[in-house]
Scaffold this motif. Structure first.
Motif, PDB file in Angstrom:
ATOM      1  N   SER A  37     -39.817 -85.887  10.656  1.00 32.06           N
ATOM      2  CA  SER A  37     -39.919 -87.345  10.721  1.00 32.06           C
ATOM      3  C   SER A  37     -40.341 -88.009   9.415  1.00 32.06           C
ATOM      4  CB  SER A  37     -40.907 -87.749  11.829  1.00 32.06           C
ATOM      5  OG  SER A  37     -42.203 -87.211  11.581  1.00 32.06           O
TER       6      SER A  37
ATOM      7  N   LYS B  89     -35.349 -93.243   4.485  1.00 34.06           N
ATOM      8  CA  LYS B  89     -34.571 -94.222   5.257  1.00 34.06           C
ATOM      9  C   LYS B  89     -33.229 -93.644   5.705  1.00 34.06           C
ATOM     10  CE  LYS B  89     -36.613 -98.393   3.264  1.00 34.06           C
ATOM     11  NZ  LYS B  89     -37.449 -98.051   2.166  1.00 34.06           N
TER      12      LYS B  89
ATOM     13  N   THR C  63     -30.347 -92.904   7.987  1.00 27.87           N
ATOM     14  CA  THR C  63     -29.824 -93.621   9.141  1.00 27.87           C
ATOM     15  C   THR C  63     -29.798 -92.753  10.385  1.00 27.87           C
ATOM     16  OG1 THR C  63     -28.435 -94.913   7.633  1.00 27.87           O
ATOM     17  CG2 THR C  63     -27.870 -94.975   9.975  1.00 27.87           C
ATOM     18  N   THR C  64     -29.485 -91.477  10.223  1.00 33.53           N
ATOM     19  CA  THR C  64     -29.403 -90.573  11.371  1.00 33.53           C
ATOM     20  C   THR C  64     -30.764 -90.134  11.879  1.00 33.53           C
ATOM     21  OG1 THR C  64     -29.302 -88.603   9.982  1.00 33.53           O
ATOM     22  CG2 THR C  64     -27.202 -89.664  10.534  1.00 33.53           C
ATOM     23  N   GLY C  65     -31.823 -90.354  11.079  1.00 31.40           N
ATOM     24  CA  GLY C  65     -33.164 -89.965  11.475  1.00 31.40           C
ATOM     25  C   GLY C  65     -33.467 -88.499  11.323  1.00 31.40           C
ATOM     26  N   ARG C  66     -32.628 -87.751  10.612  1.00 32.78           N
ATOM     27  CA  ARG C  66     -32.868 -86.313  10.434  1.00 32.78           C
ATOM     28  C   ARG C  66     -32.245 -85.848   9.128  1.00 32.78           C
ATOM     29  NH1 ARG C  66     -28.200 -83.510  11.105  1.00 32.78           N
ATOM     30  NH2 ARG C  66     -26.542 -84.483  12.325  1.00 32.78           N
TER      31      ARG C  66
ATOM     32  N   PRO D 235     -37.364 -87.988   6.702  1.00 31.01           N
ATOM     33  CA  PRO D 235     -36.289 -88.909   7.095  1.00 31.01           C
ATOM     34  C   PRO D 235     -36.697 -90.381   7.045  1.00 31.01           C
ATOM     35  CG  PRO D 235     -36.324 -87.019   8.559  1.00 31.01           C
ATOM     36  CD  PRO D 235     -37.552 -86.924   7.701  1.00 31.01           C
ATOM     37  N   GLU D 236     -37.944 -90.674   7.435  1.00 36.67           N
ATOM     38  CA  GLU D 236     -38.406 -92.063   7.378  1.00 36.67           C
ATOM     39  C   GLU D 236     -38.601 -92.522   5.937  1.00 36.67           C
ATOM     40  OE1 GLU D 236     -41.912 -92.163   9.770  1.00 36.67           O
ATOM     41  OE2 GLU D 236     -40.834 -91.643  11.617  1.00 36.67           O
TER      42      GLU D 236
END
Length: 268
Positions: free
Chosen positions: A219, A226, A228-231, A222-223
């Motif tokens: 997390s 940024k 988009t898929t979150g992974r 990915p955050e």
């Protein structure tokens, strides 16, 4: 879809794990014969052993090594149709990310360019005559989205990959009329050993952020990026694009760059 790769001869560098391993596995499944180059083998690469796979243990920091790998393809399989310059990332003994422009010294810059740009240049130099003998071929250079969207970390790495993008464009113009297609695949953050090995990017970012390494992988990173898929990207997702680009199915694609980046790049 049949990628029409049966019997084609490929060289893949950085082939023992991560993206390179996924590329080797995919090309073999499509019927290609593969020379896999890496400093050491792995259990995963050994599991692919067979008549269509030759592993060449080399250190690509050695200026003579890329040429030896390409020559091995001609010796074992009679020529060369495909070159995937995948080896890259931290040079041997280096951990990334590395923060700040002033952090890498001249030696660090030289090592980064040797591994991430010059090794590919040398492999291409050796490969082109063999491809011309067969009437053409396909080269894919694995770059990075950081070549287009640099940040105040890994500045030497980002610069080397920007150089690779420029080389790709120039080669596609010079050798496209002679049947050699040259393209770039630019991954975003991929869940490879660069991230997951002890002392790798996950541990470095965990120390910098105070988060646990698993949280970084799942997390925090990915955050932070940024995505988009979150992974993070899966290596096979990059390998699938590489396989399509080296296929005759992509006969009109050259001089292009394809981002496989989980939505990292935001410009259109």
């Amino acid at each position: 879809m049949d990628l029409q790769l049966s019997g084609k001869v490929a060289v893949v560098t950085g082939a023992s794990k991560g993206i390179g391993l996924a590329v080797v596995r995919t090309l073999l499944a499509e019927g290609a014969r593969v020379v896999a180059a890496s400093r050491k083998t792995t259990a995963e690469l050994d599991a692919l052993a067979g008549a269509d796979l030759v592993h060449v243990p080399v250190d690509l920091m050695d200026p003579e090594a890329p040429g030896r790998v390409v020559a091995r393809a001609a010796e074992e399989f009679g020529g060369l149709d495909i070159l995937v310059n995948n080896a890259g990332g931290p040079p041997p003994g280096v951990s990334l990310p590395r923060f700040g422009f002033l952090t890498p010294d001249d030696t660090a810059w030289r090592e980064m360019f040797e591994f991430n740009l010059f090794s590919a240049v040398r492999a291409i130099r050796a490969a082109i005559p063999l491809m011309l003998q067969r009437g053409g071929g396909a080269i894919v250079n694995v770059s990075s989205v950081l070549a287009r969207q640099p940040a105040p970390m890994n500045v030497d790495y980002n610069a080397a990959k920007a150089g690779m993008n420029t080389v790709t464009k120039a080669l596609s113009e010079e050798y496209g009329p002679q049947g050699i297609r040259v393209n770039t695949v630019s991954p975003g953050p991929v869940r490879t050993a660069w991230w997951t090995e002890e002392g790798g990017a996950a541990d470095i970012l965990a120390a910098a952020t105070g988060a646990g390494r698993d949280a970084v992988l799942d997390s925090v990173a990915p955050e932070m990026m940024k995505l988009t898929t979150g992974r993070l990207v899966d290596p096979q997702e990059v390998a699938d694009v590489v396989a399509l680009l080296v296929s005759p199915r992509s006969a009109s694609t050259t001089g292009a760059e394809f981002a496989v980046d989980a939505g990292f790049l935001k410009e259109s």
